[in-house]
Design a protein around this motif. Structure first.
Motif, short mmCIF file in Angstrom:
data_model
loop_
_atom_site.label_atom_id
_atom_site.label_comp_id
_atom_site.label_asym_id
_atom_site.label_seq_id
_atom_site.Cartn_x
_atom_site.Cartn_y
_atom_site.Cartn_z
N ALA A 71 0.86 -1.18 0.00
CA ALA A 71 0.00 0.00 0.00
C ALA A 71 0.90 1.23 0.00
CB ALA A 71 -0.90 0.01 1.22
N THR A 72 0.59 2.20 -0.84
CA THR A 72 1.38 3.43 -0.93
C THR A 72 0.60 4.56 -0.30
OG1 THR A 72 2.36 2.65 -2.99
CG2 THR A 72 2.54 4.99 -2.52
N THR A 73 1.26 5.34 0.54
CA THR A 73 0.63 6.46 1.23
C THR A 73 1.53 7.68 1.17
OG1 THR A 73 -0.28 7.22 3.32
CG2 THR A 73 1.54 5.67 3.45
N LEU A 74 0.93 8.85 1.28
CA LEU A 74 1.70 10.09 1.32
C LEU A 74 2.22 10.39 2.72
CD1 LEU A 74 -0.44 12.38 -1.00
CD2 LEU A 74 1.80 11.43 -1.47
N ALA A 75 1.78 9.65 3.72
CA ALA A 75 2.21 9.88 5.09
C ALA A 75 3.61 9.33 5.26
CB ALA A 75 1.25 9.20 6.06
N VAL A 76 4.56 10.21 5.49
CA VAL A 76 5.95 9.82 5.69
C VAL A 76 6.40 10.30 7.07
CG1 VAL A 76 6.52 9.80 3.24
CG2 VAL A 76 6.79 11.89 4.52
N PRO A 77 7.49 9.74 7.62
CA PRO A 77 7.96 10.17 8.94
C PRO A 77 8.32 11.66 8.96
CG PRO A 77 9.03 8.14 8.29
CD PRO A 77 8.26 8.60 7.11
N ILE A 78 8.10 12.29 10.10
CA ILE A 78 8.33 13.73 10.23
C ILE A 78 9.80 14.09 10.01
CG2 ILE A 78 8.28 15.64 11.89
CD1 ILE A 78 5.78 14.39 13.06
N LYS A 79 10.68 13.26 10.48
CA LYS A 79 12.11 13.58 10.42
C LYS A 79 12.74 13.23 9.07
CE LYS A 79 12.63 13.41 15.30
NZ LYS A 79 13.60 13.70 16.28
N LEU A 80 11.95 12.80 8.11
CA LEU A 80 12.48 12.43 6.82
C LEU A 80 13.11 13.61 6.10
CD1 LEU A 80 12.76 10.17 4.68
CD2 LEU A 80 10.64 11.00 3.70
N ALA A 81 12.54 14.80 6.22
CA ALA A 81 13.07 15.97 5.53
C ALA A 81 14.49 16.28 5.98
CB ALA A 81 12.16 17.17 5.75
N GLY A 82 14.72 16.27 7.28
CA GLY A 82 16.06 16.54 7.80
C GLY A 82 17.05 15.45 7.42
N ALA A 83 16.60 14.19 7.46
CA ALA A 83 17.48 13.08 7.11
C ALA A 83 17.85 13.12 5.63
CB ALA A 83 16.80 11.75 7.45
N VAL A 84 16.93 13.49 4.78
CA VAL A 84 17.22 13.58 3.35
C VAL A 84 18.25 14.66 3.09
CG1 VAL A 84 16.21 14.28 1.14
CG2 VAL A 84 15.06 12.59 2.55
N MET A 85 18.12 15.80 3.76
CA MET A 85 19.08 16.89 3.58
C MET A 85 20.49 16.46 3.98
SD MET A 85 17.86 19.80 2.37
CE MET A 85 18.81 21.13 3.06
N GLN A 86 20.60 15.64 5.04
CA GLN A 86 21.91 15.23 5.52
C GLN A 86 22.48 14.06 4.72
OE1 GLN A 86 21.42 14.32 9.63
NE2 GLN A 86 21.20 16.47 10.24
N GLU A 87 21.65 13.11 4.33
CA GLU A 87 22.14 11.86 3.76
C GLU A 87 22.30 11.86 2.24
OE1 GLU A 87 23.04 9.12 5.52
OE2 GLU A 87 22.68 10.24 7.37
N ILE A 88 21.44 12.55 1.53
CA ILE A 88 21.45 12.48 0.07
C ILE A 88 22.14 13.72 -0.49
CG2 ILE A 88 20.05 12.33 -2.02
CD1 ILE A 88 17.94 10.90 -0.36
N PRO A 89 23.26 13.54 -1.16
CA PRO A 89 23.93 14.71 -1.75
C PRO A 89 23.14 15.24 -2.94
CG PRO A 89 25.07 12.69 -2.36
CD PRO A 89 23.99 12.30 -1.41
N GLY A 90 23.17 16.53 -3.13
CA GLY A 90 22.46 17.15 -4.24
C GLY A 90 21.10 17.69 -3.88
N VAL A 91 20.58 17.34 -2.71
CA VAL A 91 19.29 17.89 -2.28
C VAL A 91 19.55 19.28 -1.73
CG1 VAL A 91 17.35 17.63 -0.70
CG2 VAL A 91 18.31 15.63 -1.81
N GLN A 92 18.92 20.28 -2.34
CA GLN A 92 19.16 21.66 -1.94
C GLN A 92 18.18 22.15 -0.90
OE1 GLN A 92 19.07 23.93 -5.53
NE2 GLN A 92 20.87 22.94 -6.37
#
Length: 130
Positions: A71-92
């Motif tokens: 099942a696919t949902t738009l509900a994602v963990p709250i801390k995902l935004a901060g983790a993406v900024m730190q972990e994935i290079p190229g995210v501005q």
């Protein structure tokens, strides 16, 4: 000259009423269909063109496994935004969106006033400008 040609055209239209009606009706239907198709194509081509770098904007979704089905949902963990900024290079930039549907404001007798709203991070306004 124009007056003479117009008179001849009107006489021919009046003489062949049935064929004239079929031809003019077919032309009108064809033009109406063509205009409707052009409006539809224009609408489809204009979708999501308000952002200049739309190819660099992504939405995250969460896949959950229930009883062997995904099942696919738009509900994602709250801390995902901060983790993406730190972990994935190229995210501005990242921004979170929270939708609140049908929040009850107040009611009186049979009248109920509800609010549909969205809350976003302050960085949301910077996303389209990247």
């Amino acid at each position: 000259m124009f007056r003479l040609n117009l008179k001849i055209a009107l006489r021919n239209l009046w003489k062949n009423k049935g064929f004239s009606l079929i031809n003019i009706g077919g032309l009108a239907i064809g033009l109406a269909c063509c205009l409707m198709l052009m409006l539809y194509v224009n609408y489809e081509w204009s979708y999501d063109k308000q952002y200049k770098n739309v190819d660099n904007i992504y939405f995250t979704r969460l896949n959950l496994k229930f009883n062997g089905k995904i099942a696919t949902t738009l509900a994602v963990p709250i801390k995902l935004a901060g983790a993406v900024m730190q972990e994935i290079p190229g995210v501005q930039n990242t921004a979170r969106i929270v939708d609140f549907n049908n929040v009850k404001l107040f009611s009186r007798d049979q009248n109920k006033f509800k609010l549909k709203s969205s809350y976003v991070d302050p960085s949301f306004v910077k996303v389209p400008k990247l």
